[in-house]
Design an enzyme around this catalytic site. Structure first.
Site, short mmCIF file in Angstrom:
data_model
loop_
_atom_site.label_atom_id
_atom_site.label_comp_id
_atom_site.label_asym_id
_atom_site.label_seq_id
_atom_site.Cartn_x
_atom_site.Cartn_y
_atom_site.Cartn_z
N ASN A 15 35.50 37.44 46.19
CA ASN A 15 34.35 38.34 46.17
C ASN A 15 33.53 38.02 47.42
O ASN A 15 32.92 36.96 47.50
CB ASN A 15 33.53 38.13 44.90
N GLU A 32 33.47 43.47 45.77
CA GLU A 32 32.13 43.71 46.34
C GLU A 32 32.19 43.93 47.84
O GLU A 32 31.44 43.32 48.60
CB GLU A 32 31.16 42.59 45.97
N ASP A 76 37.00 39.07 40.17
CA ASP A 76 35.73 38.53 39.69
C ASP A 76 35.54 39.02 38.25
O ASP A 76 35.21 40.19 38.03
CB ASP A 76 34.59 39.02 40.60
N ASN A 93 33.38 37.82 35.96
CA ASN A 93 32.01 37.71 35.46
C ASN A 93 31.97 37.27 33.99
O ASN A 93 31.12 37.72 33.20
CB ASN A 93 31.25 39.03 35.66
N ASP A 116 35.87 33.53 38.98
CA ASP A 116 36.90 34.22 39.77
C ASP A 116 38.24 33.66 39.34
O ASP A 116 38.54 32.49 39.59
CB ASP A 116 36.64 34.02 41.26
N ASP A 160 28.40 34.29 48.11
CA ASP A 160 28.08 33.34 47.04
C ASP A 160 29.33 32.94 46.24
O ASP A 160 29.27 32.03 45.43
CB ASP A 160 26.96 33.86 46.13
N HIS A 161 30.46 33.61 46.50
CA HIS A 161 31.73 33.26 45.86
C HIS A 161 32.66 32.57 46.87
O HIS A 161 32.66 32.91 48.05
CB HIS A 161 32.47 34.49 45.36
#
Length: 255
Positions: A7, A34, A145, A147, A216, A245-246
């Site tokens: 991501n 994303e 991802d 989540n 992930d 951030d991933h």
DNA sequence: ATGACCTTGTATCAAGGA
């Protein structure tokens, strides 16, 4: 064969990092989430110059998924056949004989948010889609991802997050439904006791303190799980200047 | 602490992310 999920939280911002990372890691397939890039603005040429053929499904501002591969992608689907999604979160293709399903699961925000039932519906639609494959026999990868936090080892704060978003029963039971179909979480399969994360909040110095989540995931059907040699989270990428951030997560398979 | 940080699109802030 190496395959990575990452991501990137805006492909426009992260493109130089992704290109540099491709030079260094040289995976066969890279699944992105994303991207935040409309299809007419996708950076096709820079990836082609590195020997990758991109397929993508994007929209302005939010969401967006892409698959880069050295081999061509066939039987491409960018939406669930039986359900019209308002977001671009799904991209599925057959590459090198393997069905690759690249997903960006809705965040959900909070259990009482209107976004939460959308997340659950989305996961149910994905479950319906995945039922067409035979996880005992077909080579299938479901990755991206999610989540969702699979277990207490997958969060820095299992107590604080207990029964909250990402760890709630309806989310985890939907993740469990893929395990029930026969898919394995390859990182957990290879590292039953490791507490490693793939995402860290930009705020609060979370990366420095290793306050993260493992959300992930690479899920593999039986024949592919049997061929998995190793799985690795590339947390070094989180140390880049202007990082996502991933972190990227990579699985390697024997031929 | 209903925060903190980052990205986007529009506009000089709000929404969304996880």
């Amino acid at each position: 064969m190496n395959i990575t999920t990452w991501n990137v939280n805006s492909l426009k911002v992260r493109l130089p990092q992704v290109l540099e990372w491709l030079d260094r890691e040289n995976p066969d397939i890279l699944c992105l989430q994303e991207t935040k890039v409309p299809d007419d603005q996708f950076p096709v040429v820079p990836f082609q110059e590195k020997g990758y053929q991109p397929i993508f499904s994007g929209q302005p501002t939010y969401n967006g998924v892409a698959i880069l591969s050295k081999q061509p992608a066939n039987q491409v689907e960018n939406a669930f056949p039986s359900w019209e999604d308002v977001h671009r979160r799904f991209l599925s293709a057959v590459i090198g004989g393997v069905r690759i399903v690249n997903i960006y699961v809705p965040n959900g925000q909070d259990l009482d948010s209107p976004k939460f039932p959308y997340k659950l519906e989305w996961l149910s639609q994905l479950q319906t889609y995945m039922k067409q494959f035979n996880a005992e026999r077909d080579p299938v990868l479901l990755l991206g991802d999610f989540n969702i936090v699979s277990g207490d080892l997958d969060t820095w704060d299992p107590e604080g997050m207990k029964d909250q978003i990402f760890l709630s029963e309806p989310e985890r039971s939907r993740l469990q439904s893929f395990f029930d179909l026969g898919y394995r979480d390859l990182f957990r399969m290879k590292h039953p006791d490791l507490r490693e994360f793939s995402w860290w909040d930009y705020r609060m110095g979370s990366f420095h303190r290793n306050h993260g989540l493992r959300i992930d995931l690479i899920l593999a059907s039986k024949p592919l799980a049997a061929r998995c040699e190793w799985v690795q989270i590339g947390r070094e990428a989180r140390k880049n200047e202007r990082p996502s951030d991933h972190a990227p997560v990579t699985a390697c398979f024997t031929e």
